[in-house]
Scaffold this motif. Structure first.
Motif, PDB file in Angstrom:
ATOM      1  N   VAL B  90     -13.843  -3.998  10.117  1.00 22.37           N
ATOM      2  CA  VAL B  90     -13.479  -2.768  10.838  1.00 22.37           C
ATOM      3  C   VAL B  90     -12.932  -1.732   9.861  1.00 22.37           C
ATOM      4  CG1 VAL B  90     -11.874  -1.789  12.538  1.00 22.37           C
ATOM      5  CG2 VAL B  90     -13.081  -3.907  13.051  1.00 22.37           C
ATOM      6  N   VAL B  91     -12.050  -2.180   8.945  1.00 17.39           N
ATOM      7  CA  VAL B  91     -11.479  -1.247   7.956  1.00 17.39           C
ATOM      8  C   VAL B  91     -12.594  -0.635   7.111  1.00 17.39           C
ATOM      9  CG1 VAL B  91     -10.044  -1.089   5.875  1.00 17.39           C
ATOM     10  CG2 VAL B  91      -9.211  -2.324   7.879  1.00 17.39           C
ATOM     11  N   ALA B  92     -13.553  -1.460   6.709  1.00 11.40           N
ATOM     12  CA  ALA B  92     -14.658  -0.957   5.876  1.00 11.40           C
ATOM     13  C   ALA B  92     -15.485   0.081   6.631  1.00 11.40           C
ATOM     14  CB  ALA B  92     -15.530  -2.117   5.415  1.00 11.40           C
ATOM     15  N   ARG B  93     -15.643  -0.119   7.952  1.00 10.94           N
ATOM     16  CA  ARG B  93     -16.464   0.818   8.732  1.00 10.94           C
ATOM     17  C   ARG B  93     -15.704   2.093   9.087  1.00 10.94           C
ATOM     18  NH1 ARG B  93     -18.361  -3.801  11.104  1.00 10.94           N
ATOM     19  NH2 ARG B  93     -16.909  -3.674  12.830  1.00 10.94           N
ATOM     20  N   ARG B  94     -14.381   1.969   9.307  1.00  9.58           N
ATOM     21  CA  ARG B  94     -13.624   3.104   9.848  1.00  9.58           C
ATOM     22  C   ARG B  94     -12.873   3.918   8.805  1.00  9.58           C
ATOM     23  NH1 ARG B  94     -12.754   1.893  15.510  1.00  9.58           N
ATOM     24  NH2 ARG B  94     -14.891   1.404  16.167  1.00  9.58           N
ATOM     25  N   THR B  95     -12.776   3.432   7.568  1.00  6.07           N
ATOM     26  CA  THR B  95     -12.034   4.175   6.544  1.00  6.07           C
ATOM     27  C   THR B  95     -12.961   4.481   5.363  1.00  6.07           C
ATOM     28  OG1 THR B  95     -11.329   2.264   5.252  1.00  6.07           O
ATOM     29  CG2 THR B  95      -9.974   2.831   7.166  1.00  6.07           C
ATOM     30  N   VAL B  96     -12.401   5.166   4.368  1.00  9.99           N
ATOM     31  CA  VAL B  96     -13.223   5.493   3.194  1.00  9.99           C
ATOM     32  C   VAL B  96     -13.427   4.281   2.293  1.00  9.99           C
ATOM     33  CG1 VAL B  96     -12.640   7.936   3.118  1.00  9.99           C
ATOM     34  CG2 VAL B  96     -11.176   6.295   1.939  1.00  9.99           C
ATOM     35  N   LEU B  97     -12.661   3.202   2.529  1.00 13.83           N
ATOM     36  CA  LEU B  97     -12.785   2.012   1.674  1.00 13.83           C
ATOM     37  C   LEU B  97     -14.123   1.320   1.898  1.00 13.83           C
ATOM     38  CD1 LEU B  97      -9.341   0.171   1.797  1.00 13.83           C
ATOM     39  CD2 LEU B  97     -10.295   1.554  -0.031  1.00 13.83           C
ATOM     40  N   ARG B  98     -14.736   0.893   0.800  1.00 12.48           N
ATOM     41  CA  ARG B  98     -15.945   0.099   0.936  1.00 12.48           C
ATOM     42  C   ARG B  98     -15.558  -1.345   1.225  1.00 12.48           C
ATOM     43  NH1 ARG B  98     -20.807   2.357  -0.759  1.00 12.48           N
ATOM     44  NH2 ARG B  98     -20.548   4.430  -1.625  1.00 12.48           N
ATOM     45  N   GLU B  99     -16.560  -2.146   1.599  1.00  9.90           N
ATOM     46  CA  GLU B  99     -16.282  -3.507   2.058  1.00  9.90           C
ATOM     47  C   GLU B  99     -15.589  -4.346   0.983  1.00  9.90           C
ATOM     48  OE1 GLU B  99     -19.601  -5.952   3.545  1.00  9.90           O
ATOM     49  OE2 GLU B  99     -18.594  -5.669   5.462  1.00  9.90           O
ATOM     50  N   ASP B 100     -15.991  -4.189  -0.288  1.00 10.58           N
ATOM     51  CA  ASP B 100     -15.394  -5.029  -1.332  1.00 10.58           C
ATOM     52  C   ASP B 100     -13.904  -4.746  -1.455  1.00 10.58           C
ATOM     53  OD1 ASP B 100     -15.860  -2.506  -2.377  1.00 10.58           O
ATOM     54  OD2 ASP B 100     -16.161  -3.233  -4.413  1.00 10.58           O
ATOM     55  N   SER B 102     -11.845  -3.435   0.871  1.00 11.38           N
ATOM     56  CA  SER B 102     -11.075  -3.837   2.053  1.00 11.38           C
ATOM     57  C   SER B 102     -10.921  -5.354   2.101  1.00 11.38           C
ATOM     58  CB  SER B 102     -11.718  -3.286   3.335  1.00 11.38           C
ATOM     59  OG  SER B 102     -12.786  -4.056   3.739  1.00 11.38           O
ATOM     60  N   PHE B 103     -11.974  -6.090   1.718  1.00 11.05           N
ATOM     61  CA  PHE B 103     -11.855  -7.549   1.724  1.00 11.05           C
ATOM     62  C   PHE B 103     -10.923  -8.037   0.615  1.00 11.05           C
ATOM     63  CE2 PHE B 103     -15.304  -7.691   4.726  1.00 11.05           C
ATOM     64  CZ  PHE B 103     -14.958  -8.798   5.485  1.00 11.05           C
ATOM     65  N   ALA B 104     -10.958  -7.378  -0.557  1.00  9.68           N
ATOM     66  CA  ALA B 104     -10.059  -7.770  -1.645  1.00  9.68           C
ATOM     67  C   ALA B 104      -8.612  -7.559  -1.205  1.00  9.68           C
ATOM     68  CB  ALA B 104     -10.378  -6.954  -2.893  1.00  9.68           C
ATOM     69  N   ALA B 105      -8.334  -6.444  -0.523  1.00  9.39           N
ATOM     70  CA  ALA B 105      -6.975  -6.167  -0.056  1.00  9.39           C
ATOM     71  C   ALA B 105      -6.520  -7.249   0.918  1.00  9.39           C
ATOM     72  CB  ALA B 105      -6.937  -4.791   0.620  1.00  9.39           C
ATOM     73  N   PHE B 106      -7.390  -7.582   1.872  1.00 13.19           N
ATOM     74  CA  PHE B 106      -7.008  -8.564   2.883  1.00 13.19           C
ATOM     75  C   PHE B 106      -6.818  -9.950   2.273  1.00 13.19           C
ATOM     76  CE2 PHE B 106      -8.076  -5.480   6.115  1.00 13.19           C
ATOM     77  CZ  PHE B 106      -7.221  -5.825   7.140  1.00 13.19           C
ATOM     78  N   TYR B 107      -7.666 -10.300   1.303  1.00 17.72           N
ATOM     79  CA  TYR B 107      -7.539 -11.666   0.789  1.00 17.72           C
ATOM     80  C   TYR B 107      -6.304 -11.822  -0.094  1.00 17.72           C
ATOM     81  CZ  TYR B 107      -9.239 -12.450  -4.096  1.00 17.72           C
ATOM     82  OH  TYR B 107      -9.372 -12.545  -5.436  1.00 17.72           O
ATOM     83  N   LEU B 108      -5.918 -10.759  -0.800  1.00 19.33           N
ATOM     84  CA  LEU B 108      -4.695 -10.835  -1.603  1.00 19.33           C
ATOM     85  C   LEU B 108      -3.475 -10.985  -0.691  1.00 19.33           C
ATOM     86  CD1 LEU B 108      -5.530  -8.166  -4.294  1.00 19.33           C
ATOM     87  CD2 LEU B 108      -5.075 -10.582  -4.696  1.00 19.33           C
ATOM     88  N   ILE B 109      -3.461 -10.189   0.386  1.00 21.45           N
ATOM     89  CA  ILE B 109      -2.342 -10.282   1.336  1.00 21.45           C
ATOM     90  C   ILE B 109      -2.300 -11.686   1.949  1.00 21.45           C
ATOM     91  CG2 ILE B 109      -1.481  -9.426   3.560  1.00 21.45           C
ATOM     92  CD1 ILE B 109      -2.809  -6.697   2.804  1.00 21.45           C
ATOM     93  N   ALA B 110      -3.483 -12.188   2.352  1.00 25.91           N
ATOM     94  CA  ALA B 110      -3.547 -13.486   3.017  1.00 25.91           C
ATOM     95  C   ALA B 110      -3.085 -14.607   2.088  1.00 25.91           C
ATOM     96  CB  ALA B 110      -4.979 -13.749   3.493  1.00 25.91           C
TER      97      ALA B 110
END
Lengths: 248, 289
Positions: B90-100, B102-110
């Motif tokens: 959803v973040v990749a689709r709705r913001t300027v961030l590309r998928e890589d 947004s996923f890198a951000a989420f996996y570091l947090i997780a």
């Protein structure tokens, strides 16, 4: 509907809050062969998406004859296809039978014969077992046309069907398109080649976020209209809010 | 039995824990290998990696609430990974961030959150088990989970093969004919289930190893889709078996050894596929002509 197969009335199409097509009116009778032309970013593919039922109007109406709406084939731009997925040409073309087989049905003998016939018609006879990734851009486009042939649809939507293909392929595929027109199918194609539109299309819609002109190409593709379309596209502010047409 | 035969067979004949480990890794290979091919073809490799890391905080919450039980940790891991996979999309689709990104951000947090949660109540040993897995100590419940997920995966891939391929090849076509989003959701659910199963065996850091490396190696051979799926499962099986044997005989940690065995197959394919694959055979024919 008033005798027309496809009609747009004050049609506005948006991605999020950004209007891609603004207050467009048009009307196409059944069996027409229409080219949608306009500068880059004019909203041509957006309109095609809406005609395919993939994008709902924000305001206004898009009316598609019920029989046509049940039988739509859509040829995407080549970039929408992941050609590196290692499937065969036969697999790709057989998708054209999807409305008959459904997602789980097998492709039977009858459909396999139809696949071979469709490939023959687009000049890809013998390519059945070739992997899609091994085809040239022109051959891939021929295969996509074969898929549309198999769909046997009443409303055929083509997004830049002659992009990145050579003159021979364009001529061959244009003939397929003319055959569809002769069979009284309603065909709408997004095109950039204005000469091709002048020579081969009876109808055109010049788009620049809104409608600039519609009718026979000789009347639509005039220097004045094209200048106006370019100016409208260049002056368009992407962040501007979409608005209701005055007086509505 | 002597020599190579003994080296290959005796550990499994003599030790029950090795037989259980082999069964677990074989089941994992049959499901995760083919699924990895779809992941590679959809250019979602990073998504797989990020989702695998997202299992950790969910499993950690399950661990904190109910202790080290499979049901609690598996359910927590499944929900957390599904949430991250969908949220990052959803973040990749709705913001300027590309998928890589947004996923890198989420996996570091997780990952950070997971390590923090485990350290609140667990010991260093618990953390190491969660990060690197416990394949040699997989119990009945763990084995059942892995086998169930593998069976489900193979069954879904067989039944839904065509729509899953079409969604990979031409998602617009599927949307036009109804249900594009549903098939994607099914694929993500399968992915998460496999990562939770792999988490039991290989740990959060290595879970994606038996999914991505065999799939990437198989793709290098430029075969048709059916053959690529079979080859990926074969590579994953071979890596699982070889990794277990090497780790047993050399007294090495099993999870990383299995992933390294898969890595070896990937590197070998990188070198061999251009020579022995379709392009190489074509070159040879030209040379002979």
């Amino acid at each position: 509907m008033t005798g027309s197969a496809v009609r747009g009335v004050d049609l506005t199409l948006c991605y999020g809050e950004r209007a891609a097509v603004h207050h467009l009116d048009f009307e196409w009778p059944a069996g027409t062969l229409t080219a949608i032309v306009g500068p880059n970013g004019a909203g041509k593919s957006t309109l095609l998406n809406a005609l395919a039922g993939l994008l709902a109007p924000r305001t206004g109406r898009l009316e598609v004859d019920a029989e046509l709406a049940r039988s739509v084939a859509y040829l995407p731009q080549q970039s929408a296809l992941s050609a590196d997925v290692p499937v065969t040409v036969e697999d790709l073309v057989a998708l054209g039978a999807w409305s008959r087989t459904g997602p789980f049905g097998a492709v039977g003998t009858h459909e396999s014969a139809a696949v071979r016939e469709a490939l023959r018609r687009v000049g890809l006879h013998g390519f059945e077992r070739r992997l899609l990734a091994t085809l040239s851009a022109g051959q891939r486009q021929r295969a996509l046309f074969a898929r549309v042939l198999l769909e046997d649809a009443r409303l055929i939507l083509l997004d830049e069907p002659f992009n990145a293909v050579d003159a021979r392929t364009t001529a061959d595929l244009l003939q397929v398109l003319k055959d569809w027109h002769a069979e009284r199918r309603t065909v709408v194609a997004v095109l950039h080649d204005l000469e091709l539109v002048r020579e081969s299309f009876p109808d055109a819609l010049l788009l620049a976020r809104g409608g600039v002109a519609a009718g026979p190409p000789a009347e639509v593709l005039t220097a004045g209209n094209l200048r106006r379309a370019r100016a409208l596209a260049e002056a368009w502010v992407d962040d501007a809010a979409w608005c209701l047409r005055e007086g509505r | 039995m002597t020599g190579l035969g003994a080296w290959l067979v005796e550990p499994f004949v003599e030790f029950a824990f090795m037989r259980r480990a082999l069964a677990a890794v074989a089941a994992l290979a049959l499901g995760a290998g083919p699924l990895g091919v779809f992941l590679v073809l959809r250019r979602m490799s990073l998504v797989g990696d990020a989702t695998a890391h997202a299992v950790l905080p969910g499993a950690a919450v399950g661990f904190l609430v109910a202790g080290p039980t499979l049901v609690a940790m598996g359910t927590g891991g499944f929900l957390a990974a599904l949430l991250v996979a969908l949220a990052a999309g959803v973040v990749a689709r709705r913001t300027v961030l590309r998928e890589d990104a947004s996923f890198a951000a989420f996996y570091l947090i997780a990952l950070a959150l997971g390590v923090l949660l485990v350290s609140l109540r667990g010991s260093q040993v618990d953390l190491m088990h969660l990060l690197f897995g416990t394949i040699l100590a997989v119990d009945d419940a763990g084995l059942l989970l892995v086998a169930t997920v593998a069976t489900l995966t193979v069954a879904v891939l067989a039944v839904c093969y065509r729509p899953l391929v079409v969604e990979t090849l031409d998602p617009g076509f599927l949307r036009l004919h109804g249900g594009g989003g549903g098939w994607h959701l099914l694929f993500v659910a399968l992915l998460v289930a496999n990562l939770v199963a792999a988490f039991q065996v290989l740990g959060t850091l290595m879970a994606v190893g038996l999914m991505m490396l065999p799939a990437a190696a198989a793709r290098l051979w430029r075969l048709g889709l059916g053959a690529t799926l079979a080859l990926a499962a074969g590579f994953a099986l071979a890596a699982g078996g070889a990794g277990l044997l090497i780790s047993f005989h050399r007294d090495l940690p099993s999870g990383p050894t299995i992933v390294l065995a898969a890595g070896f197959l990937y590197l070998a394919s990188l070198l061999a596929a251009p020579l022995l694959g379709p392009e190489g055979r074509l070159r040879l024919r030209h040379r002979e002509a």
